[in-house]
Enzyme design. Structure first.
Site, PDB file in Angstrom:
ATOM      1  N   HIS A 131      -3.804  29.855  -2.049  1.00  0.00           N
ATOM      2  CA  HIS A 131      -3.771  28.899  -3.154  1.00  0.00           C
ATOM      3  C   HIS A 131      -2.906  27.712  -2.724  1.00  0.00           C
ATOM      4  CE1 HIS A 131      -2.520  27.442  -7.173  1.00  0.00           C
ATOM      5  NE2 HIS A 131      -3.567  28.085  -7.657  1.00  0.00           N
ATOM      6  N   ASP A 208       2.549  36.003  -2.227  1.00  0.00           N
ATOM      7  CA  ASP A 208       2.150  35.385  -3.486  1.00  0.00           C
ATOM      8  C   ASP A 208       1.442  36.463  -4.309  1.00  0.00           C
ATOM      9  OD1 ASP A 208       0.618  34.265  -5.479  1.00  0.00           O
ATOM     10  OD2 ASP A 208      -0.243  32.690  -4.222  1.00  0.00           O
ATOM     11  N   GLN A 211      -1.944  36.924  -8.428  1.00  0.00           N
ATOM     12  CA  GLN A 211      -3.171  37.611  -8.871  1.00  0.00           C
ATOM     13  C   GLN A 211      -3.068  39.122  -8.747  1.00  0.00           C
ATOM     14  OE1 GLN A 211      -5.684  36.246 -10.382  1.00  0.00           O
ATOM     15  NE2 GLN A 211      -5.080  34.121 -10.083  1.00  0.00           N
ATOM     16  N   LYS A 234      -0.391  35.244 -15.986  1.00  0.00           N
ATOM     17  CA  LYS A 234      -1.628  35.861 -15.489  1.00  0.00           C
ATOM     18  C   LYS A 234      -1.644  37.350 -15.818  1.00  0.00           C
ATOM     19  CE  LYS A 234      -2.164  32.469 -12.005  1.00  0.00           C
ATOM     20  NZ  LYS A 234      -3.243  31.518 -12.180  1.00  0.00           N
ATOM     21  N   CYS A 372      -8.118  25.656  -6.659  1.00  0.00           N
ATOM     22  CA  CYS A 372      -6.857  25.333  -5.957  1.00  0.00           C
ATOM     23  C   CYS A 372      -6.803  26.001  -4.587  1.00  0.00           C
ATOM     24  CB  CYS A 372      -5.636  25.723  -6.783  1.00  0.00           C
ATOM     25  SG  CYS A 372      -5.491  24.791  -8.297  1.00  0.00           S
TER      26      CYS A 372
HETATM   27  N1  PMP Z   1      -1.192  31.802  -6.331  1.00  0.00           N
HETATM   28  C1  PMP Z   1      -2.366  32.231  -6.779  1.00  0.00           C
HETATM   29  C2  PMP Z   1      -3.165  33.166  -5.944  1.00  0.00           C
HETATM   30  C3  PMP Z   1      -2.819  31.808  -8.031  1.00  0.00           C
HETATM   31  O1  PMP Z   1      -3.995  32.237  -8.484  1.00  0.00           O
HETATM   32  C4  PMP Z   1      -2.032  30.917  -8.781  1.00  0.00           C
HETATM   33  C5  PMP Z   1      -2.482  30.399 -10.134  1.00  0.00           C
HETATM   34  N2  PMP Z   1      -3.800  29.966 -10.172  1.00  0.00           N
HETATM   35  C6  PMP Z   1      -0.803  30.514  -8.275  1.00  0.00           C
HETATM   36  C7  PMP Z   1      -0.416  30.973  -7.045  1.00  0.00           C
HETATM   37  C8  PMP Z   1       0.100  29.582  -9.012  1.00  0.00           C
HETATM   38  O2  PMP Z   1       0.604  30.191 -10.147  1.00  0.00           O
HETATM   39  P1  PMP Z   1       1.380  29.336 -11.248  1.00  0.00           P
HETATM   40  O3  PMP Z   1       0.481  28.174 -11.568  1.00  0.00           O
HETATM   41  O4  PMP Z   1       1.517  30.272 -12.390  1.00  0.00           O
HETATM   42  O5  PMP Z   1       2.665  28.916 -10.657  1.00  0.00           O
END
Ligand code: PMP
Length: 414
Positions: A131, A208, A211, A234, A372
Site C-alpha cells: 500500500h 503493515d 488488513q 478496518k 492505493c
Molecule cells: N496498509 C494497507 C494494506 C491498507 O489497506 C491501508 C488502508 N487502506 C493502510 C495501510 C493505511 O491505513 P490507514 O489509512 O488506516 O492509515
C-alpha cells in the site's frame, strides 16, 4: 458482553448482523450490501456504546490529573492499551504506542527508527504489493538519508516469491517492510518466514497489519517481527486511532517523533528530558475515546473468536470466487493459495468505475480504483480493479446480490 459470545468455533452471522445498526439501512431503496470492508468496516453497537459511555461518564484529559474524572479517563485509556497489547500478542503493554492508524505508525518507524540509522548505500526492501502507506514513508526517509528502495516481486498468483525475496536480501538491507495481508489482492504473505530470513541478515522488519487485524489472530511476538502496525477502523473500531507495536529495546532506543505535552519528564528552556516509551511517542492529548473504541472492537473480535470469523470469511471468499469467476468476461486479479477476504477483478470491456457505479444503484458497495497500490497495478499492467471485500457480517445472499449486479452490468454493456 456481546449477543454472540456463545459462538466460538462457528459464527451466528444473523446474530452478529444485529450488532451492526448500519446494516439495516437501505441504499436507493435496496438493502445495503456492504462489500467495501477492506477500506473500512462498519461498527458494532458494542463499540458505539463504549465510545458513548466514555463521553457520557468518564471524559477528562488523561494523566497527571488528581480529580476523579481525570482518573477515570486515564484508567479507560491505559486499560485500552492493556486490551490492545493482549490482542496483538505483545509481551509488554509498554510496547504499544497509540497512533492515528497504520499510516502514522509506519511514518513513526521511518522517521524515528530508520532515519537516524540509515545512510547512503543502505537498502530498504519492500514487496511489490505494498500500500502507498508502506512505500511513501520509506521514499521520504530514503531521500533524507541516501538509502535505496529495493522491491521484491510476486509470482503469477500475487504471492510474494520467497526465493526472489531472499535473493534481494543483501548485507546492505537494513529494513524489510511488508504487508501481512494485501488490500488489493487479498494475499496473506508468509510474514514469519520473511521475518526469520530478515533476522538472520540483521535487518529490522516492519509489518503493515492493516488488513490482517480484522481477519487473523494476531501474535506479534510469535511472528518474529520488530514492528507491527494496525488501524482500528478496518477491524470494527473507530477511525483516527491505531497502534504501533515495537520491540521494547528498539522503542527504548528511538528518539521522539513529535514534541509536545505528555511525552516529557521535565522541560526547561535549556532542554527537555523525554518520557519512556510509549508516552515518548504520544505527544499531545491523545484520542482517548478512540482508544476506548479500539479496545471495544478487539474485545468484540475476541468474544466471537478469530478462528470462527476466519472460517466464515473463508467460506464467503470461496463462494464469491466461484460465483464471480463464472461470470462471462470476468478476470480475477490475485489468486494466491492463501488469501483473506478480498476479491479483486476486471470485467472485460467495462471500466472498473462503471462497475462500481452501477453496482451502487443496486445497493452494492464495492471499491474501484488502484486501491492505493499503484506500483502493484503498474506491474500487472492495469489501472484499476473492482474489489469486493468481506467482513464477519457478510452473507452468501449478499454475494448473490453482487453477482446479480455484475450480470446487470454485463447486460448494460453488451
Ligand atoms: N496498509 C494497507 C494494506 C491498507 O489497506 C491501508 C488502508 N487502506 C493502510 C495501510 C493505511 O491505513 P490507514 O489509512 O488506516 O492509515
Amino acid at each position: 458482553m456481546t449477543t454472540a459470545t456463545q459462538q466460538r468455533s462457528t459464527l451466528d452471522v444473523e446474530v452478529c448482523r444485529r450488532d451492526f445498526p448500519i446494516l439495516a439501512t437501505e441504499v436507493r431503496g435496496r438493502p445495503l450490501v456492504y462489500l467495501d470492508n477492506a477500506a473500512s468496516s462498519q461498527k458494532p453497537r458494542q463499540v458505539i456504546a463504549a465510545i458513548e459511555t466514555y463521553y457520557r461518564e468518564k471524559h477528562a484529559n488523561v494523566h497527571r490529573g488528581v480529580h476523579h474524572l481525570a482518573q477515570l479517563a486515564t484508567d479507560a485509556y491505559e486499560g485500552a492499551r492493556d486490551t490492545v497489547a493482549r490482542h496483538l500478542g505483545a509481551r509488554d503493554r509498554r510496547e504499544v504506542v497509540f497512533v492515528r492508524g497504520t499510516t502514522e505508525a509506519i511514518n513513526l518507524v521511518a522517521q524515528s527508527f530508520a532515519r537516524p540509522r540509515l545512510g547512503a548505500g543502505d537498502e530498504i526492501l519492500l514487496t511489490q504489493l505494498e500500500h502507498h502507506s508502506n512505500i511513501v514513508p520509506w521514499q521520504l526517509v530514503a531521500q533524507q538519508t541516501g538509502a535505496r528502495i529495493v522491491v521484491a516481486p510476486l509470482d503469477a498468483t500475487g504471492q510474494l516469491d520467497l526465493e526472489q525475496f531472499e535473493a534481494r536480501l543483501s548485507p546492505q538491507t537494513r529494513i524489510v517492510g511488508l504487508a501481512h495481508v494485501s488490500n488489493a489482492l487479498g494475499t496473506v504473505l508468509p510474514v514469519a518466514e520473511v521475518c526469520e530470513l530478515a533476522r538472520q541478515r540483521g535487518a529490522v522488519t516492519v509489518v503493515d497489519g492493516a488488513q490482517a487485524a480484522p481477519h487473523l489472530q494476531l501474535d506479534v511476538a510469535g511472528l518474529g517481527c520488530d514492528f507491527y502496525a494496525v488501524s482500528a477502523h478496518k477491524a470494527y473500531g473507530p477511525t483516527g486511532i491505531g497502534a504501533l507495536w515495537g520491540r521494547g529495546e528498539l522503542l527504548a532506543a528511538m528518539p521522539p517523533y513529535q514534541g509536545g505535552g505528555e511525552m516529557i519528564r521535565t522541560v526547561s528552556f535549556e532542554g527537555t528530558d523525554f518520557a519512556e516509551a510509549p508516552a515518548r511517542f504520544e505527544a499531545g492529548t491523545p484520542n482517548i475515546a478512540g482508544a476506548v473504541g479500539m479496545a471495544a472492537a478487539f474485545d468484540y473480535l475476541d468474544a466471537l473468536g478469530l478462528e470462527a470469523i476466519a472460517n466464515h470469511e473463508h467460506d464467503l471468499l470461496e463462494y464469491a470466487t466461484r460465483q464471480v469467476a463464472a461470470i462471462e468476461g470476468v478476470q480475477l486479479v490475485g489468486t494466491a493459495a492463501n488469501k483473506a477476504s478480498v476479491l479483486s477483478f476486471l470485467l472485460d470491456g467495462v471500466h472498473a468505475h462503471d462497475v462500481g457505479t452501477i453496482l451502487d444503484t443496486e445497493g452494492v458497495a464495492v471499491r474501484v480504483g488502484h486501491h492505493c497500490a499503484q506500483p502493484l497495478m503498474d506491474s500487472l499492467g492495469i489501472a484499476a480493479t473492482a474489489r469486493a471485500s468481506f467482513a464477519l457480517y457478510n452473507t452468501r445472499q449478499e454475494i448473490d446480490a453482487l453477482v446479480a449486479g455484475l450480470e446487470r452490468v454485463r447486460e448494460l454493456f453488451a
